[in-house]
Design an enzyme around this catalytic site. Structure first.
Site, PDB file in Angstrom:
ATOM      1  N   GLY A 147       8.939   3.726 -16.547  1.00 11.61           N
ATOM      2  CA  GLY A 147       8.062   3.203 -15.494  1.00 11.61           C
ATOM      3  C   GLY A 147       7.436   4.283 -14.629  1.00 11.61           C
ATOM      4  N   CYS A 182      -0.357  17.162  -7.396  1.00 13.91           N
ATOM      5  CA  CYS A 182      -0.874  18.535  -7.251  1.00 13.91           C
ATOM      6  C   CYS A 182      -1.878  18.576  -6.100  1.00 13.91           C
ATOM      7  CB  CYS A 182      -1.510  19.020  -8.553  1.00 13.91           C
ATOM      8  SG  CYS A 182      -0.302  19.559  -9.788  1.00 13.91           S
ATOM      9  N   ASP A 210       6.859   8.350   0.723  1.00 16.91           N
ATOM     10  CA  ASP A 210       6.172   7.527  -0.271  1.00 16.91           C
ATOM     11  C   ASP A 210       5.190   6.617   0.472  1.00 16.91           C
ATOM     12  OD1 ASP A 210       7.019   6.483  -3.414  1.00 16.91           O
ATOM     13  OD2 ASP A 210       5.703   5.220  -2.211  1.00 16.91           O
ATOM     14  N   HIS A 223       3.190  22.089 -11.237  1.00 14.01           N
ATOM     15  CA  HIS A 223       3.098  20.852 -12.021  1.00 14.01           C
ATOM     16  C   HIS A 223       4.100  20.855 -13.180  1.00 14.01           C
ATOM     17  CE1 HIS A 223       1.230  17.194 -13.571  1.00 14.01           C
ATOM     18  NE2 HIS A 223       1.547  17.691 -14.762  1.00 14.01           N
ATOM     19  N   HIS A 254       3.785  13.612 -12.547  1.00 14.45           N
ATOM     20  CA  HIS A 254       4.217  14.874 -11.925  1.00 14.45           C
ATOM     21  C   HIS A 254       5.625  14.583 -11.433  1.00 14.45           C
ATOM     22  CE1 HIS A 254       3.110  18.482  -9.129  1.00 14.45           C
ATOM     23  NE2 HIS A 254       4.414  18.236  -8.955  1.00 14.45           N
ATOM     24  N   HIS A 282      12.638  10.016  -6.229  1.00 15.60           N
ATOM     25  CA  HIS A 282      12.592   9.087  -5.110  1.00 15.60           C
ATOM     26  C   HIS A 282      13.924   9.206  -4.392  1.00 15.60           C
ATOM     27  CE1 HIS A 282       9.217   6.435  -6.646  1.00 15.60           C
ATOM     28  NE2 HIS A 282       9.557   7.025  -7.771  1.00 15.60           N
ATOM     29  N   HIS A 321       8.910  13.694  -9.901  1.00 17.27           N
ATOM     30  CA  HIS A 321       9.293  13.402  -8.518  1.00 17.27           C
ATOM     31  C   HIS A 321      10.613  12.648  -8.507  1.00 17.27           C
ATOM     32  CE1 HIS A 321       6.684  10.201 -10.055  1.00 17.27           C
ATOM     33  NE2 HIS A 321       7.399   9.343  -9.334  1.00 17.27           N
TER      34      HIS A 321
HETATM   35  P1  5GP Z   1       6.657   6.400 -10.086  1.00 14.08           P
HETATM   36  O1  5GP Z   1       6.423   4.956 -10.405  1.00 14.08           O
HETATM   37  O2  5GP Z   1       5.716   7.310 -10.825  1.00 14.08           O
HETATM   38  O3  5GP Z   1       8.094   6.810 -10.209  1.00 14.08           O
HETATM   39  O4  5GP Z   1       6.378   6.537  -8.544  1.00 14.08           O
HETATM   40  C1  5GP Z   1       5.183   6.963  -7.993  1.00 14.08           C
HETATM   41  C2  5GP Z   1       5.313   6.778  -6.503  1.00 14.08           C
HETATM   42  O5  5GP Z   1       4.252   7.459  -5.880  1.00 14.08           O
HETATM   43  C3  5GP Z   1       5.233   5.308  -6.062  1.00 14.08           C
HETATM   44  O6  5GP Z   1       6.412   4.963  -5.354  1.00 14.08           O
HETATM   45  C4  5GP Z   1       4.000   5.283  -5.151  1.00 14.08           C
HETATM   46  O7  5GP Z   1       4.146   4.444  -4.041  1.00 14.08           O
HETATM   47  C5  5GP Z   1       3.831   6.732  -4.751  1.00 14.08           C
HETATM   48  N1  5GP Z   1       2.445   7.116  -4.486  1.00 14.08           N
HETATM   49  C6  5GP Z   1       1.364   6.815  -5.260  1.00 14.08           C
HETATM   50  N2  5GP Z   1       0.257   7.349  -4.724  1.00 14.08           N
HETATM   51  C7  5GP Z   1       0.640   7.993  -3.588  1.00 14.08           C
HETATM   52  C8  5GP Z   1      -0.082   8.742  -2.597  1.00 14.08           C
HETATM   53  O8  5GP Z   1      -1.293   8.936  -2.650  1.00 14.08           O
HETATM   54  N3  5GP Z   1       0.654   9.252  -1.576  1.00 14.08           N
HETATM   55  C9  5GP Z   1       2.000   9.059  -1.482  1.00 14.08           C
HETATM   56  N4  5GP Z   1       2.616   9.593  -0.435  1.00 14.08           N
HETATM   57  N5  5GP Z   1       2.700   8.378  -2.396  1.00 14.08           N
HETATM   58  C10 5GP Z   1       2.022   7.843  -3.432  1.00 14.08           C
HETATM   59 ZN    ZN Z   2       0.708  17.722 -10.765  1.00 10.95          ZN
END
Ligand code: 5GP
Ligand code: ZN
Length: 110
Positions: A88, A5, A28, A44, A93, A97, A95
């Protein structure tokens, strides 16, 4: 306010790839392949479990726009969303990949 957010609000900087009214796409911070971007709803939503099917339909359209824009729609890519603890999910929020830019290896590892 959650991390993503804050990215939507511009309070935390990000490398934006694409945005429209409802969605934002940015790099990322910890790239796992040549192209590793995240696509998020600006509003959100905690995870895939909480997205309304009609919002998901719009998100599908946005993702397809992005893959065309990056010219990976034919060569291919991997789309992943992690959900909650066992999935994992670290950032709570929703997302997706989007990984691409090279031939990706098998991913079914713990
Ligand atoms: P999750 O494990 O929740 O599926 O993925 C979270 C992703 O967010 C990870 O791949 C991590 O590298 C990315 N991430 C975490 N903090 C930040 C940030 O501050 N900026 C960006 N651009 N990506 C982030
Ligand atoms: Zn959020």
């Amino acid at each position: 306010m959650c991390l993503f957010c804050k990215i939507v609000d511009g309070d935390i900087p990000s490398k934006k790839i694409y945005e429209d009214d409802e969605f934002l796409c940015f790099e990322d911070i910890n790239r796992l392949s040549k192209i590793h971007i995240l696509i998020i709803p600006k509003k959100h939503i905690e995870s895939f479990e909480d997205i309304l099917p009609q919002t998901m339909a719009n998100m599908t359209k946005t993702i397809q726009t992005i893959t065309k824009k990056l010219d990976i729609n034919k060569s291919g890519y991997r789309l992943i969303t992690n959900i909650a603890k066992d999935g994992g999910q670290e950032v709570k929020h929703l997302h997706f990949h989007l990984l691409s830019g090279e031939k990706l290896g098998a991913m079914y590892k713990k």
